[in-house]
Design an enzyme around this catalytic site. Structure first.
Site, PDB file in Angstrom:
ATOM      1  N   TYR A  53       0.914  -1.224   0.004  1.00  0.00           N
ATOM      2  CA  TYR A  53       0.003   0.012   0.057  1.00  0.00           C
ATOM      3  C   TYR A  53       0.921   1.389   0.069  1.00  0.00           C
ATOM      4  O   TYR A  53       1.487   1.580   1.127  1.00  0.00           O
ATOM      5  CB  TYR A  53      -0.969  -0.007   1.105  1.00  0.00           C
ATOM      6  CG  TYR A  53      -2.088  -1.275   1.370  1.00  0.00           C
ATOM      7  CD1 TYR A  53      -2.144  -1.921   0.196  1.00  0.00           C
ATOM      8  CD2 TYR A  53      -2.632  -1.589   2.564  1.00  0.00           C
ATOM      9  CE1 TYR A  53      -3.013  -2.883   0.227  1.00  0.00           C
ATOM     10  CE2 TYR A  53      -3.274  -2.614   2.580  1.00  0.00           C
ATOM     11  CZ  TYR A  53      -3.677  -3.355   1.312  1.00  0.00           C
ATOM     12  OH  TYR A  53      -4.639  -4.274   1.590  1.00  0.00           O
ATOM     13  N   LEU A  80     -17.322  -2.776   2.681  1.00  0.00           N
ATOM     14  CA  LEU A  80     -18.571  -1.969   2.299  1.00  0.00           C
ATOM     15  C   LEU A  80     -18.667  -2.052   0.889  1.00  0.00           C
ATOM     16  O   LEU A  80     -19.017  -0.941   0.007  1.00  0.00           O
ATOM     17  CB  LEU A  80     -18.192  -0.391   2.910  1.00  0.00           C
ATOM     18  CG  LEU A  80     -18.227  -0.309   4.525  1.00  0.00           C
ATOM     19  CD1 LEU A  80     -17.812   1.030   4.673  1.00  0.00           C
ATOM     20  CD2 LEU A  80     -19.743  -0.403   4.712  1.00  0.00           C
ATOM     21  N   GLN A  88     -16.212  -1.166  -1.234  1.00  0.00           N
ATOM     22  CA  GLN A  88     -15.456  -0.300  -1.499  1.00  0.00           C
ATOM     23  C   GLN A  88     -16.407   1.212  -1.392  1.00  0.00           C
ATOM     24  O   GLN A  88     -16.142   2.228  -2.292  1.00  0.00           O
ATOM     25  CB  GLN A  88     -14.848  -0.215  -2.809  1.00  0.00           C
ATOM     26  CG  GLN A  88     -13.930  -1.553  -2.752  1.00  0.00           C
ATOM     27  CD  GLN A  88     -12.804  -1.364  -3.719  1.00  0.00           C
ATOM     28  OE1 GLN A  88     -13.022  -1.092  -5.013  1.00  0.00           O
ATOM     29  NE2 GLN A  88     -11.451  -1.552  -3.447  1.00  0.00           N
ATOM     30  N   GLY A  89     -17.413   1.339  -0.658  1.00  0.00           N
ATOM     31  CA  GLY A  89     -18.119   2.438  -0.419  1.00  0.00           C
ATOM     32  C   GLY A  89     -19.510   2.338  -1.125  1.00  0.00           C
ATOM     33  O   GLY A  89     -20.397   3.069  -0.866  1.00  0.00           O
ATOM     34  N   LEU A  90     -19.600   1.330  -1.918  1.00  0.00           N
ATOM     35  CA  LEU A  90     -20.964   1.238  -2.514  1.00  0.00           C
ATOM     36  C   LEU A  90     -22.100   0.805  -1.709  1.00  0.00           C
ATOM     37  O   LEU A  90     -23.269   1.645  -1.800  1.00  0.00           O
ATOM     38  CB  LEU A  90     -21.080  -0.092  -3.531  1.00  0.00           C
ATOM     39  CG  LEU A  90     -22.079  -0.337  -4.338  1.00  0.00           C
ATOM     40  CD1 LEU A  90     -21.917  -0.627  -5.930  1.00  0.00           C
ATOM     41  CD2 LEU A  90     -23.092  -1.481  -3.779  1.00  0.00           C
ATOM     42  N   GLY A 125     -24.502   3.655   0.154  1.00  0.00           N
ATOM     43  CA  GLY A 125     -25.633   4.213  -0.626  1.00  0.00           C
ATOM     44  C   GLY A 125     -25.571   5.641  -1.276  1.00  0.00           C
ATOM     45  O   GLY A 125     -26.403   6.037  -1.799  1.00  0.00           O
TER      46      GLY A 125
HETATM   47  N1  LIG Z   1      -5.813  -8.501   1.102  1.00  0.00           N
HETATM   48  C1  LIG Z   1      -6.373  -7.745   0.140  1.00  0.00           C
HETATM   49  O1  LIG Z   1      -6.063  -8.249  -1.246  1.00  0.00           O
HETATM   50  C2  LIG Z   1      -7.132  -6.440   0.083  1.00  0.00           C
HETATM   51  C3  LIG Z   1      -7.782  -6.085  -0.882  1.00  0.00           C
HETATM   52  C4  LIG Z   1      -8.418  -4.897  -0.843  1.00  0.00           C
HETATM   53  C5  LIG Z   1      -8.667  -4.177   0.648  1.00  0.00           C
HETATM   54  N2  LIG Z   1      -7.685  -4.724   1.753  1.00  0.00           N
HETATM   55  C6  LIG Z   1      -7.962  -4.053   2.824  1.00  0.00           C
HETATM   56  O2  LIG Z   1      -9.376  -4.094   3.367  1.00  0.00           O
HETATM   57  C7  LIG Z   1      -9.364  -2.738   3.706  1.00  0.00           C
HETATM   58  C8  LIG Z   1     -10.659  -2.318   3.407  1.00  0.00           C
HETATM   59  O3  LIG Z   1     -11.359  -2.553   2.174  1.00  0.00           O
HETATM   60  P1  LIG Z   1     -11.368  -1.169   0.841  1.00  0.00           P
HETATM   61  O4  LIG Z   1     -10.708  -0.045   1.501  1.00  0.00           O
HETATM   62  O5  LIG Z   1     -11.130  -2.034  -0.281  1.00  0.00           O
HETATM   63  O6  LIG Z   1     -13.036  -1.037   1.047  1.00  0.00           O
HETATM   64  P2  LIG Z   1     -14.118  -0.651   1.895  1.00  0.00           P
HETATM   65  O7  LIG Z   1     -13.633  -0.814   3.434  1.00  0.00           O
HETATM   66  O8  LIG Z   1     -15.355  -1.627   1.614  1.00  0.00           O
HETATM   67  O9  LIG Z   1     -14.741   0.814   1.409  1.00  0.00           O
HETATM   68  C9  LIG Z   1     -13.767   1.847   2.059  1.00  0.00           C
HETATM   69  C10 LIG Z   1     -14.349   2.927   1.570  1.00  0.00           C
HETATM   70  O10 LIG Z   1     -15.833   3.073   1.797  1.00  0.00           O
HETATM   71  C11 LIG Z   1     -16.230   4.535   2.188  1.00  0.00           C
HETATM   72  N3  LIG Z   1     -16.737   4.825   3.433  1.00  0.00           N
HETATM   73  C12 LIG Z   1     -15.871   3.963   4.806  1.00  0.00           C
HETATM   74  N4  LIG Z   1     -16.785   4.111   5.791  1.00  0.00           N
HETATM   75  C13 LIG Z   1     -17.804   4.926   5.585  1.00  0.00           C
HETATM   76  C14 LIG Z   1     -19.082   5.252   6.170  1.00  0.00           C
HETATM   77  N5  LIG Z   1     -19.077   5.298   7.483  1.00  0.00           N
HETATM   78  N6  LIG Z   1     -19.814   5.820   5.477  1.00  0.00           N
HETATM   79  C15 LIG Z   1     -19.914   6.047   4.044  1.00  0.00           C
HETATM   80  N7  LIG Z   1     -18.726   5.790   3.344  1.00  0.00           N
HETATM   81  C16 LIG Z   1     -17.820   5.068   4.035  1.00  0.00           C
HETATM   82  C17 LIG Z   1     -15.042   5.354   2.044  1.00  0.00           C
HETATM   83  O11 LIG Z   1     -14.830   5.797   0.656  1.00  0.00           O
HETATM   84  P3  LIG Z   1     -15.394   6.986   0.077  1.00  0.00           P
HETATM   85  O12 LIG Z   1     -15.942   8.167   1.496  1.00  0.00           O
HETATM   86  O13 LIG Z   1     -14.667   7.777  -0.877  1.00  0.00           O
HETATM   87  O14 LIG Z   1     -16.559   6.757  -0.663  1.00  0.00           O
HETATM   88  C18 LIG Z   1     -13.680   4.322   2.235  1.00  0.00           C
HETATM   89  O15 LIG Z   1     -12.583   4.531   1.624  1.00  0.00           O
HETATM   90  C19 LIG Z   1      -8.434  -1.588   3.067  1.00  0.00           C
HETATM   91  O16 LIG Z   1      -8.021  -0.576   3.451  1.00  0.00           O
HETATM   92  C20 LIG Z   1      -7.220  -2.830   2.961  1.00  0.00           C
HETATM   93  O17 LIG Z   1      -6.543  -2.694   4.453  1.00  0.00           O
HETATM   94  C21 LIG Z   1      -7.149  -5.829   1.586  1.00  0.00           C
END
Ligand SMILES: NC(=O)c1ccc[n+]([C@@H]2O[C@H](COP(=O)([O-])OP(=O)(O)OC[C@H]3O[C@@H](n4cnc5c(N)ncnc54)[C@H](OP(=O)(O)O)[C@@H]3O)[C@@H](O)[C@H]2O)c1
Length: 352
Positions: free
Chosen positions: A89, A230, A232-234, A237
Site C-alpha cells: 500500500y 462496504l 469499497q463504499g457502494l 448508498g
Molecule cells: N488483502 C487484500 O487483497 C485486500 C484488498 C482490498 C482491501 N484490503 C484491505 O481492506 C481494507 C478495506 O477495504 P477497501 O478499502 O477496499 O473497501 P471498503 O472498506 O469496503 O470501503 C472503504 C471506502 O468506503 C467509504 N466508507 C468507509 N466508511 C464509510 C462510512 N461510514 N460511510 C460511508 N462511506 C464509508 C470510503 O470511501 P468514500 O468516502 O470515498 O466513498 C472508504 O474509503 C483496505 O483498506 C485494506 O486494508 C485488502
C-alpha cells in the site's frame, strides 16, 4: 467464542447510533465488541489502511499526512485494536503512516501487515519482514499475512520462512489473504501450526466466503478478516449512476452505472433496516458481517467521521429476520462482471 469488552469506551457517534437496537444519544458510552480466536482478542471492527498513501483512492496529500494520523488515533480511542496494512500500500507509505500514528500506543494495537510473496525464499522473506517492522516502528509484527498465494512455488518455501520468523520472534501470528480453503489448509500443513486468519473480500456484494471459508474458520477456531466490507463504499448508498466515485473505483465494474442501478434493491434493503435502528446503510452492512462468529471487518475510511460511524457498527445487533432480509437482497443482486463489462468500462473512460 464471543467475549465482552473488558471496558467501555467513550466515543462521539457522528450520526444516530444504536446499541442493541436502541437509539443512544450523542456522547454516551457504547461497547466495542471483541472476539477471541485461538487466544487472540480482536475488535470486531478493525481499520483498513490501503487508503493511506495510495494514489489510486485519490484522497490527496492532507489525507495522507494528517487525516490518516487522526483516523488511527481515533480508532485506538474507540477500542479498535486490529489495524491492517501491507508493504504494497503506497509502497510502504501506509505502513509508515500507521507506525507513526500508533507511536507509543503500541500496546493498544494489533498490527497486521502483508507480504507480497513474489519470491518466497527465506532471505527475501526475512528482509521484507524486517522492512515492514521498521516502517511500522515495531520489533514484532502481530500478524504477518501472505497477500495472496503464489501458484508458481510450493507453499513449503514461504511457510518455512514464516515459521522461522515466528521462532525468531519477529512475527507472532501467521495469516493468509485471498486463499481458497484447500490452499489455507495446505498452508497450515506447511507451517506445521495454525495459520490464524484468511483475509478475503467479503460483503453483501461478495458472498463467496460463505461457501466454505467461514464455516471452516468457525469449526477450527480460525478467523476471517473481511476486506472491502462496504463494497469499497457502494454499500454506503451514496453512489448512484449519476454520482460515481473517482480514482480507481471509477474503473471498477461494481461502480459502473448499470451495476449501481442493479444494486438499488440491495441498497433499499439496507436503508430499510438502517431506519429501524436509527443507523446508516454502511453500519448495517458491517453489522451483517460481524453477526457471524469468527468474522471481523477492516473497513477503510476517508475521514475520522466515517471511522467513528464504522466503530459504532460493532455495537449493532440485527434480528434474524433483518439478517435474512439483507441476505435475500444480496442474493438478488447480480452485477455484470468479466467480459460483459468491457464496453461499459470503455464508455466510462470516454468523457461525454
Ligand atoms: N488483502 C487484500 O487483497 C485486500 C484488498 C482490498 C482491501 N484490503 C484491505 O481492506 C481494507 C478495506 O477495504 P477497501 O478499502 O477496499 O473497501 P471498503 O472498506 O469496503 O470501503 C472503504 C471506502 O468506503 C467509504 N466508507 C468507509 N466508511 C464509510 C462510512 N461510514 N460511510 C460511508 N462511506 C464509508 C470510503 O470511501 P468514500 O468516502 O470515498 O466513498 C472508504 O474509503 C483496505 O483498506 C485494506 O486494508 C485488502
Amino acid at each position: 467464542m464471543l467475549v465482552q469488552a473488558s471496558g467501555r469506551v467513550q466515543y462521539r457517534p457522528v450520526g444516530p447510533a444504536t446499541r442493541r437496537g436502541r437509539r443512544v444519544p450523542w456522547g454516551t458510552f457504547a461497547l466495542m465488541r471483541y472476539i477471541e480466536v485461538s487466544g487472540v482478542r480482536m475488535s470486531v471492527i478493525g481499520l483498513g489502511t490501503w487508503q493511506f498513501g495510495s494514489r489510486e483512492w485519490g484522497y490527496g496529500r492532507d489525507y495522507v499526512e494528517h487525516e490518516s494520523q487522526r483516523i488511527v488515533a481515533r480508532a485506538l480511542d474507540l477500542g479498535i485494536n486490529l489495524i491492517d496494512t501491507a508493504e504494497l500500500y503506497g509502497f510502504g507509505r501506509s505502513e509508515r503512516a500507521v507506525g507513526q500514528a500508533v507511536g507509543d500506543r503500541r500496546s493498544q494495537a494489533f498490527l497486521a501487515t502483508k507480504l507480497l510473496p513474489v519470491l518466497p525464499v527465506d532471505p527475501v522473506v526475512h528482509q521484507r519482514a524486517r522492512g515492514s517492522a521498521r516502517r511500522l516502528g515495531v520489533d514484532r509484527i502481530d500478524l504477518y499475512q501472505a497477500h495472496g498465494p503464489n501458484p508458481v512455488f510450493p507453499p513449503g518455501l514461504l511457510f518455512a520462512a514464516f515459521g522461522r520468523l515466528q521462532r525468531e520472534g519477529l512475527v507472532t501470528h501467521i495469516g493468509v489473504s485471498n486463499y481458497s480453503l484447500p490452499r489455507w489448509q495446505a498452508a497450515e500443513r506447511a507451517l506445521g501450526g495454525p495459520v490464524l486468519s484468511n483475509q478475503v473480500q467479503y460483503s453483501l456484494v461478495d458472498r463467496r466466503p460463505d461457501r466454505d471459508l467461514v464455516g471452516w474458520a468457525q469449526e477450527h477456531d480460525r478467523l476471517i478478516i473481511a476486506y472491502s466490507p462496504l463494497g469499497q463504499g457502494l454499500l454506503s448508498g451514496r453512489y448512484t449512476p449519476g454520482h460515481r466515485p473517482g480514482g480507481m473505483r471509477a474503473m471498477r465494474p461494481l461502480f459502473l452505472p448499470d451495476n449501481l442501478e442493479r444494486a438499488s434493491g440491495l441498497l433499499d434493503a439496507l436503508r430499510d433496516v438502517a431506519s429501524s435502528h436509527g443507523a446508516t446503510p454502511a453500519q448495517i452492512a458491517l453489522a451483517w458481517l460481524v453477526h457471524r462468529p469468527n468474522v471481523v471487518v477492516i473497513p477503510g475510511a476517508s475521514s475520522v467521521e466515517q471511522l467513528e460511524s464504522n466503530a459504532a457498527a460493532g455495537d449493532l445487533v440485527l434480528t434474524d429476520d433483518e439478517h435474512a432480509h439483507l441476505s435475500g437482497a444480496s442474493d438478488d443482486f447480480h452485477p455484470q462482471t468479466g467480459w460483459q463489462t468491457v464496453p461499459s468500462l470503455l464508455r466510462a473512460r470516454i468523457p461525454a
